[in-house]
Motif scaffolding. Sequence first.
Motif, short mmCIF file in Angstrom:
data_model
loop_
_atom_site.label_atom_id
_atom_site.label_comp_id
_atom_site.label_asym_id
_atom_site.label_seq_id
_atom_site.Cartn_x
_atom_site.Cartn_y
_atom_site.Cartn_z
N HIS A 78 7.27 -7.13 5.87
CA HIS A 78 7.48 -5.85 4.92
C HIS A 78 7.57 -4.68 5.58
N HIS A 80 9.63 -0.67 5.16
CA HIS A 80 10.34 0.24 4.74
C HIS A 80 11.08 1.07 5.60
N HIS A 241 7.47 -5.56 -4.51
CA HIS A 241 6.12 -5.25 -4.57
C HIS A 241 5.49 -6.02 -5.74
N HIS A 278 2.19 -7.26 -0.64
CA HIS A 278 0.75 -6.96 -1.26
C HIS A 278 -0.02 -8.04 -2.06
N ASP A 329 4.18 -2.66 6.58
CA ASP A 329 4.57 -1.77 5.41
C ASP A 329 4.71 -0.44 5.69
FE FE Z 1 5.86 -1.63 0.48
#
Ligand code: FE
Length: 452
Positions: A78, A80, A241, A278, A329
């Motif tokens: 994960h 971004h 998510h 998550h 993340d």
């Molecule tokens: Fe995220």
Amino acid sequence: MDLRGKTLNASGFHTPERGTIDALDDVLIEIDADGAIAALHRHGDPNYRSIRDAREASGELVTLPAGSYILPGFVDLHVHAPQYPQLGDALDVPLEVWLQKYTFPLEARYRDIAFARHVYGLLVEDLIANGTTTALYFATIHQDATRVLVDICLEKGQRALIGKVAMDNADECPDYYRDRSAQEALDDTRALIDYVRGHPDNREARVLPVVTPRFIPSCTDATLEGLGEIARECGCHVQTHCSESDWAHGYVLARHGMTDTDSLDRFGLLGRKTVLAHANFLTAKDMETVQAREAAVAHCPLSNAYFANAVFPLRAALEKGLHVGLGTDISGGPSASMLENARGAILVSRMLQSGVDPALAPAARSGSGAAQIDFRDAFYIATSGGGLALDLPVGQFTPSYQFDAVLIDATAEKGTVRLFDDRDEGEGILQKIIYTASKPNIAATWIGGRKV
Ligand code: FE
Ligand code: GUN
């Protein structure tokens, strides 16, 4: 050095099965011309000596120095990509504020291709240097900038799964940063899939396209429905998510009258190639559903501490047999290092088990049962677990798997691992690597046998 067509003589560790470390002591790993593992020979195997001698004579043997250990390359489930400029920043507000105040304004800047090229180039290089050989990326809503990320991963040799983010819900997404309509979100998603699959430099499919609804709050039902159809039609991976924070979980309950898991499932977005970031607030029934669909969870322990109001019950999920991998993340979590996140997973699991409020008596303080994991589980989710989650042959040194690996130099002077000959041995060495290694200890990274 390029290891395709070579035989590697090395020591190291992997964990094909959760809970068991397989120590590879002075093994031979034969790597084929395409970068896959053809065979693995252990020291005691009857033909070990003859194979070693033959490869040495033909100049195909590559021997790694003593004090260095190969591990499967890390699978970051994960990331971004556009949030890299705010790594280690903007951690002061809750998720729903953070998105509007910091993250959407930053992501909107990727309408500028030059900015995208600059950031994505740095990010991919830094992740490779940190030992991340496979990354599952959220990009932005922008077609052009997302194509730049695809190009850069292909150029630099990283295995990557990349999604153009779909977000068209005007109630939750600002005017300056959202898909203009469900149709546009769907058309752009298809266009990106076609771009990745048709890319002339992607014949080995080292980069894969991903259907990427940001999360339910960001998307209209029309978009969720359309993306489900695209996923089914194209057989792509899906990422989103899921039930991340009290607010995010409560939003979906209020809008759809059901949990994220149930809602994603009815839209056809929960399958073998789905990764849920998550998933902290999964109910027992949600866990059953995720397991039945063979979908996976990206556990993001550092991010949980800032944005989730909770910690994902990793041990319970693993014991149930869910597919779980580890994610940084970026930039919800403030570290791009999978090693730091692996340590984070151990740390938060211990706090989840003991509870943290010293004002409470021990019995009242402790959480909801056995939650603690150890370095074996942390290593598993950072490698094999991630490969299993993605249904890709990566994360372990098993014949037919890709040779994606990091070389840990435990003797690096500027590194942070200190081994002592008279006390450190076997999987204890791996434990020290997981707990103490840092970037200066990562001496090399290979993806599909190619040194990157
Ligand atoms: Fe995220
Ligand atoms: N939920 C929706 N978007 C995001 C994001 O960018 N990061 C995190 N951690 N959660 C999200």
